[in-house]
Design an enzyme around this catalytic site. Sequence first.
Site, PDB file in Angstrom:
ATOM      1  N   CYS A 159      -4.914   7.225  -3.644  1.00  0.00           N
ATOM      2  CA  CYS A 159      -6.011   7.154  -4.636  1.00  0.00           C
ATOM      3  C   CYS A 159      -6.046   8.356  -5.573  1.00  0.00           C
ATOM      4  O   CYS A 159      -6.640   8.287  -6.644  1.00  0.00           O
ATOM      5  CB  CYS A 159      -7.348   6.998  -3.931  1.00  0.00           C
ATOM      6  SG  CYS A 159      -7.363   5.617  -2.796  1.00  0.00           S
ATOM      7  N   HIS A 200     -13.279   8.979  -8.301  1.00  0.00           N
ATOM      8  CA  HIS A 200     -12.557   7.841  -7.725  1.00  0.00           C
ATOM      9  C   HIS A 200     -13.573   6.862  -7.158  1.00  0.00           C
ATOM     10  O   HIS A 200     -14.539   7.262  -6.504  1.00  0.00           O
ATOM     11  CB  HIS A 200     -11.610   8.344  -6.630  1.00  0.00           C
ATOM     12  CG  HIS A 200     -11.047   7.230  -5.806  1.00  0.00           C
ATOM     13  ND1 HIS A 200     -10.430   6.144  -6.364  1.00  0.00           N
ATOM     14  CD2 HIS A 200     -11.040   7.025  -4.463  1.00  0.00           C
ATOM     15  CE1 HIS A 200     -10.042   5.327  -5.403  1.00  0.00           C
ATOM     16  NE2 HIS A 200     -10.411   5.838  -4.240  1.00  0.00           N
ATOM     17  N   ASN A 255     -12.375  -0.773  -4.790  1.00  0.00           N
ATOM     18  CA  ASN A 255     -11.507   0.411  -4.744  1.00  0.00           C
ATOM     19  C   ASN A 255     -10.080  -0.030  -5.067  1.00  0.00           C
ATOM     20  O   ASN A 255      -9.452  -0.729  -4.275  1.00  0.00           O
ATOM     21  CB  ASN A 255     -11.597   1.032  -3.343  1.00  0.00           C
ATOM     22  CG  ASN A 255     -10.730   2.273  -3.193  1.00  0.00           C
ATOM     23  OD1 ASN A 255      -9.843   2.532  -4.015  1.00  0.00           O
ATOM     24  ND2 ASN A 255     -10.975   3.037  -2.152  1.00  0.00           N
TER      25      ASN A 255
END
Length: 326
Positions: free
Chosen positions: A113, A253, A283
């Site tokens: 990520c 994020h 996500n």
Amino acid sequence: MSVAGVLGTGSALPEKVISNADLEKLVETSDQWITERTGIRERRQAAPNETTSTLSAQASRRALERAGIKPTDLDLIICSTISPDMPLPSTASLIQRELGAHGCCAFDLAAACSGFLFGMTVAEQFIRNGASKYVLVIGAELLSRYLDYSDRTTCVIFGDGVAAAVFGPVDPPSGILAHELHTEGQYAEHLFIPAGGTALPASCQTVQQGAHFIKMRGNELFKVAVRSLEDVSRQVMKKAGVTAEDLDLFIPHQANQRITEAIRERLGVCSEKVYSNICRIGNTSSASIPICLDECVQSGRLKRGNLVLMSAFGAGVTWGAVLMRW
Ligand code: COA
């Protein structure tokens, strides 16, 4: 020495939407639980004929067009992904072929990520020292291909998506002002895919055991994420000599709305300055920050001269932050 900045952005999302109600039919969960515990209402899922490289090529063409750069002008392509088309060759090679960006260098980067921020930082080094003029950085994930749709602890969280940005020399005060990257391997098993690599090669047994799916210790990750994101955000602001009050936009994020809220509070950033699309997108790992960035640019939320902080956290574990003047 050149200052590196963003010349154009683009994104590509699969059309198919998976709602919380759809997941209620697959696992023992509820729209209420997912919404309250994560902030996610829906996410995208790639069609069988879509791959990481095909969606990346779509997003990249948009970014290149907006930057006014031809594919053949690129010196370097960096594809940040943990869901490549295949183990060999790199997805960046496939994207280069699809774009017709002959003659440039292209490679993949795996930092989960945090990958887009890692890629941005590499691009900045190449541009600043004069080795490259135009660098395409892509954050691309089709995590649905690695999800176990009988595991409610992971299948509700992740989604598919891709975004790209063209980096090149810009005039100060615009450009990347500071960056900070970290990795801590002791938490490697907090989020991992056990099989399919050299440690546990793919076999009938690994398939039967579902060992090629994502495994996550969500609770442990949550605590490390909040701590690391706060620390790295502070580090990068200190490096650039700015405070949270100076920020125009904070793009964290998109892991969990509760993580975003915890960091926002700890840093003292007001809610209006924090961008969130997790309710629509979920996500998307390394695509999360560039998708947000592209949405902010296209909607006019991010304007020339704005100070933007981007902070990410992911498997590895990795974490990082980049501060830039738009
Ligand atoms: N639906 C319903 N119940 C669920 C569920 C789901 N989708 N997922 C887990 N639960 C249950 C658990 O089984 C547990 O039940 P129990 O108390 O009977 O054992 C209960 O909910 C609480 O589980 P817990 O794991 O403590 O929930 P949580 O509040 O920590 O939320 C996450 C789980 C995954 C949403 C959260 O920990 C998180 O977001 N972590 C960070 C993950 C992350 O960022 N990953 C990517 C890094 S980039």
